[in-house]
Motif scaffolding. Structure first.
Motif, PDB file in Angstrom:
ATOM      1  N   LEU A 260     -43.296  30.587 -24.314  1.00  0.00           N
ATOM      2  CA  LEU A 260     -44.669  29.843 -24.289  1.00  0.00           C
ATOM      3  C   LEU A 260     -44.965  28.935 -23.205  1.00  0.00           C
ATOM      4  CD1 LEU A 260     -47.725  29.018 -25.362  1.00  0.00           C
ATOM      5  CD2 LEU A 260     -46.322  27.395 -26.803  1.00  0.00           C
ATOM      6  N   LEU A 261     -43.858  28.157 -23.324  1.00  0.00           N
ATOM      7  CA  LEU A 261     -43.788  27.123 -21.927  1.00  0.00           C
ATOM      8  C   LEU A 261     -43.578  27.858 -20.605  1.00  0.00           C
ATOM      9  CD1 LEU A 261     -40.980  24.502 -23.691  1.00  0.00           C
ATOM     10  CD2 LEU A 261     -43.324  24.211 -23.337  1.00  0.00           C
ATOM     11  N   PHE A 262     -42.675  28.915 -20.489  1.00  0.00           N
ATOM     12  CA  PHE A 262     -42.805  29.554 -19.371  1.00  0.00           C
ATOM     13  C   PHE A 262     -44.028  29.913 -18.899  1.00  0.00           C
ATOM     14  CE2 PHE A 262     -42.029  33.763 -17.071  1.00  0.00           C
ATOM     15  CZ  PHE A 262     -41.465  33.389 -16.232  1.00  0.00           C
ATOM     16  N   PHE A 263     -44.916  30.635 -19.856  1.00  0.00           N
ATOM     17  CA  PHE A 263     -46.294  31.353 -19.544  1.00  0.00           C
ATOM     18  C   PHE A 263     -47.322  30.112 -19.178  1.00  0.00           C
ATOM     19  CE2 PHE A 263     -45.023  34.756 -22.359  1.00  0.00           C
ATOM     20  CZ  PHE A 263     -44.407  35.979 -21.309  1.00  0.00           C
TER      21      PHE A 263
ATOM     22  N   GLY B 108     -52.164  36.333 -24.149  1.00  0.00           N
ATOM     23  CA  GLY B 108     -52.820  37.465 -24.735  1.00  0.00           C
ATOM     24  C   GLY B 108     -51.965  38.676 -25.121  1.00  0.00           C
ATOM     25  N   LEU B 109     -52.644  39.962 -24.948  1.00  0.00           N
ATOM     26  CA  LEU B 109     -51.797  41.029 -25.387  1.00  0.00           C
ATOM     27  C   LEU B 109     -50.536  41.151 -24.370  1.00  0.00           C
ATOM     28  CD1 LEU B 109     -54.143  43.860 -26.582  1.00  0.00           C
ATOM     29  CD2 LEU B 109     -52.923  42.251 -27.848  1.00  0.00           C
ATOM     30  N   PHE B 110     -50.908  41.140 -22.955  1.00  0.00           N
ATOM     31  CA  PHE B 110     -49.933  41.000 -21.836  1.00  0.00           C
ATOM     32  C   PHE B 110     -48.790  40.208 -22.189  1.00  0.00           C
ATOM     33  CE2 PHE B 110     -48.216  40.529 -17.499  1.00  0.00           C
ATOM     34  CZ  PHE B 110     -47.835  41.702 -17.537  1.00  0.00           C
ATOM     35  N   THR B 111     -48.929  39.071 -22.579  1.00  0.00           N
ATOM     36  CA  THR B 111     -47.717  38.095 -23.012  1.00  0.00           C
ATOM     37  C   THR B 111     -47.207  38.572 -24.136  1.00  0.00           C
ATOM     38  OG1 THR B 111     -49.349  36.458 -24.031  1.00  0.00           O
ATOM     39  CG2 THR B 111     -48.663  36.080 -21.620  1.00  0.00           C
TER      40      THR B 111
ATOM     41  N   PHE C  58     -46.399  32.403 -30.870  1.00  0.00           N
ATOM     42  CA  PHE C  58     -46.163  31.536 -29.983  1.00  0.00           C
ATOM     43  C   PHE C  58     -46.916  32.094 -28.803  1.00  0.00           C
ATOM     44  CE2 PHE C  58     -43.113  29.447 -32.730  1.00  0.00           C
ATOM     45  CZ  PHE C  58     -43.261  28.076 -32.183  1.00  0.00           C
ATOM     46  N   VAL C  59     -46.989  33.242 -28.360  1.00  0.00           N
ATOM     47  CA  VAL C  59     -47.303  33.813 -27.129  1.00  0.00           C
ATOM     48  C   VAL C  59     -48.888  34.379 -27.221  1.00  0.00           C
ATOM     49  CG1 VAL C  59     -44.845  33.836 -26.180  1.00  0.00           C
ATOM     50  CG2 VAL C  59     -46.053  35.982 -27.063  1.00  0.00           C
ATOM     51  N   THR C  60     -49.263  34.366 -28.366  1.00  0.00           N
ATOM     52  CA  THR C  60     -50.552  35.044 -28.532  1.00  0.00           C
ATOM     53  C   THR C  60     -51.717  34.076 -28.059  1.00  0.00           C
ATOM     54  OG1 THR C  60     -52.023  36.370 -30.022  1.00  0.00           O
ATOM     55  CG2 THR C  60     -50.926  34.316 -30.833  1.00  0.00           C
ATOM     56  N   GLY C  61     -52.816  34.638 -27.399  1.00  0.00           N
ATOM     57  CA  GLY C  61     -53.806  33.917 -27.145  1.00  0.00           C
ATOM     58  C   GLY C  61     -55.114  34.320 -27.790  1.00  0.00           C
TER      59      GLY C  61
END
Lengths: 261, 288
Positions: A116-119, A127-130, A205-208
């Motif tokens: 998450l911090l990296f993105f 989103g789906l890509f992450t 964590f990484v969903t949007g």
């Protein structure tokens, strides 16, 4: 000599402990009652309700998009990585092995927060890509380990034979190595697929916005929704998982009979 | 055949794809966690300019030592219980006849493959005030009508053991399968009791599998978030819950980073201990 009975009793107790909650859940998915405490007869109403929930279909679609792309990419990367680890015995491969092995032991939450911090730091839209990037990062390691295990009992004289017969590297990879490793690669791919459709913590964590997957949907249903609906959905997912395990078992068993022959 | 330069080119070619992927999406993000712990938070939930030690100092907040302590003891108890159950079970599966062994192994692997979330939910239903466990306990007069089974540390512990136990059984079984059980019989013939033969011959014989099992339970337990979140309450929170709260509730990313950096170090400690123990054993082996 008389053996102790403690191991037997422990095994039985642990298996009951493993399966009792799952059985109760499956049985209750057919309960007509809204409440888990009372049985009001057999019913499929929760399964029928499930089909009318648009959010679940949407989440399923997202989950499958992520799972299929994760499986394909991690199968390719994982297989190549396993080949490198097996074929070469250098300092580079020792570093490479550590890099492949560590994601397997790092707790989910650390992988989730760091990605998450990296993105956020590089400004990628979540989103789906992450989610796909995150899932592939841990699935590569699983595929690599499964394929590596298969390579370890692989007969390399086949490759030498192919070389002697004048095959180039490309032909060897496509016509000899890949077909022989196919069951291992497929087992690794199925593992990656299951891990991807089941992952909650890292995805969370990484969903949007809008990128809801099935586990995220189940989580919000556990927090706010109706338990019988989750029972029905869980039962369907359990059946899918059993089918996948059965397939994997089949893939590995074929191999074993070959070895014995 | 290939010349050495060609060979090293080939090696790079097959190493780079996974290496680059994991370097960008695993190594760099981990380093970022350690960097952001020294950054200030900005008021919009992002990361501010400059460097600061404030985040680390704020970890001295009186709430944290209790949570860290709880995380450690819950993880340790989970590990002890899992190992205590996995040892006799791994032993039994390894000694079972081939047909039974396959079935028992399959029954151990199935929970390992099924969704974490679903297995936690199953327990939430069972432990619910109207659930079967509660009613059985009341019926047996082991619990009173008003006692709450959910939302306490014991519930977290139970579900952690439930979800992590397969991770302990599999490595112990794998080691026990390779163990030569005639050694145990020899010890018995020489007059050792059952327990003594188990402790002094079997356990040292499967040491590597045992260490793997400890790591496979202890590390995920230390980083556990979803179990205390679903079956625990405010008084059974672990470090993982705090990381999630700082990330999603107050959106203080530097604070979440500082906690994660601490957790990363805490997880590396048992790993290093085990690696060192294994390294020492290997050396002993080579000397012999």
């Amino acid at each position: 000599m008389k053996r102790s009975r403690i191991p037997l009793y422990t095994t039985i107790a642990v298996l009951v402990f493993f399966y009792l909650p799952i059985f109760v859940l499956i049985i209750h998915s057919f309960n007509a009652s809204r409440f888990s405490g009372s049985w009001e007869g057999f019913s499929l109403r929760w399964y029928i309700r499930l089909f009318t929930e648009r959010e679940i279909w949407y989440a399923l679609r997202n989950t499958l998009i992520v799972a299929f792309s994760t499986t394909v990419v991690s199968m390719v990367l994982g297989t190549i990585a396993a080949f490198a680890l097996h074929r070469f015995n250098t300092r580079l491969q020792r570093v490479h092995y550590t890099l492949i092995y560590t994601p397997l032991v790092v707790p989910d939450i650390l992988m989730g927060i760091s990605l998450l911090l990296f993105f956020v730091a590089i400004g990628v839209q979540l989103g789906l890509f992450t989610i796909f990037l995150a899932h592939t990062s841990f699935c590569v390691s699983y595929v690599a380990m499964v394929v590596l295990a298969r390579l370890q009992d692989f007969d390399f004289s086949v490759i030498e034979a192919a070389q002697d017969l004048g095959a180039n590297w490309w032909t060897i990879a496509w016509r000899v190595l890949l077909p022989l490793l196919a069951p291992g690669i497929a087992a690794g791919g199925l593992l990656a697929f299951t891990l991807s459709i089941d992952d909650f913590v890292i995805t969370f964590f990484v969903t949007g916005p809008g990128a809801t997957t099935l586990p995220i949907q189940i989580y919000s249903m556990i927090k706010h929704g109706s338990p019988p609906l989750i029972n029905a959905l869980s039962t369907i997912l359990l059946v899918v998982t059993f089918l996948i395990i059965w397939t994997v078992q089949h893939l590995t068993e074929d191999e074993r009979t070959h070895e014995n022959a | 055949m290939m010349n050495p330069r060609n060979k090293s080119f080939g090696e790079w070619l097959v190493t780079l794809p996974s290496f680059v992927w994991l370097f960008i999406l695993f190594v760099i993000p981990t380093l970022i966690v350690f960097t952001i712990a020294f950054k200030p938070a900005d008021p919009w939930g992002g990361i501010g300019e400059g460097w600061t030690l404030d985040t680390l100092i704020s970890l001295g907040n009186p709430n944290y030592p209790a949570i860290i302590w709880r995380t450690i003891w819950l993880s340790l108890v989970t590990t002890v219980v899992c190992i205590a159950l996995a040892l006799p079970m791994g032993y039994y599966i390894a000694r079972a006849p081939a047909r039974w062994r396959r079935l028992l192994l399959l029954l151990t692997v199935i929970p390992f493959w099924t969704s974490f979330l679903i297995r936690i939910f199953a327990w939430k239903v069972l432990l619910h005030p109207d659930g079967y466990v509660k009613r059985a306990l009341v019926f047996l007069r082991l619990s009173e009508e008003g006692t709450m089974l959910l939302y306490r540390s014991e519930a977290v512990l139970l579900v952690m053991v439930y979800t992590l136990l397969p991770f302990a059984i599999l490595p112990i079984f794998a080691a026990a399968e390779k163990f030569d059980f005639r050694l145990v019989e020899a010890a018995r013939d020489l007059g050792a009791g059952k327990l003594r033969a188990f402790r002094q011959v079997f356990i040292p014989g499967i040491q590597r599998g045992l260490l793997t099992a400890v790591l496979m339970v202890l590390i995920p337990a230390l980083g556990m978030y979803i179990i205390p979140d679903l079956v625990g309450g405010p008084r059974s929170e672990m470090v993982g819950n705090k990381i999630a709260q700082r990330t999603f509730v107050d959106r203080n990313l530097p604070h979440a980073s500082a906690l994660s950096a601490g957790l990363t170090l805490a997880v590396m400690a048992p790993m290093l201990v085990v690696l060192m123990m294994q390294g020492r054993r290997r050396e002993e082996h080579e000397v012999r």
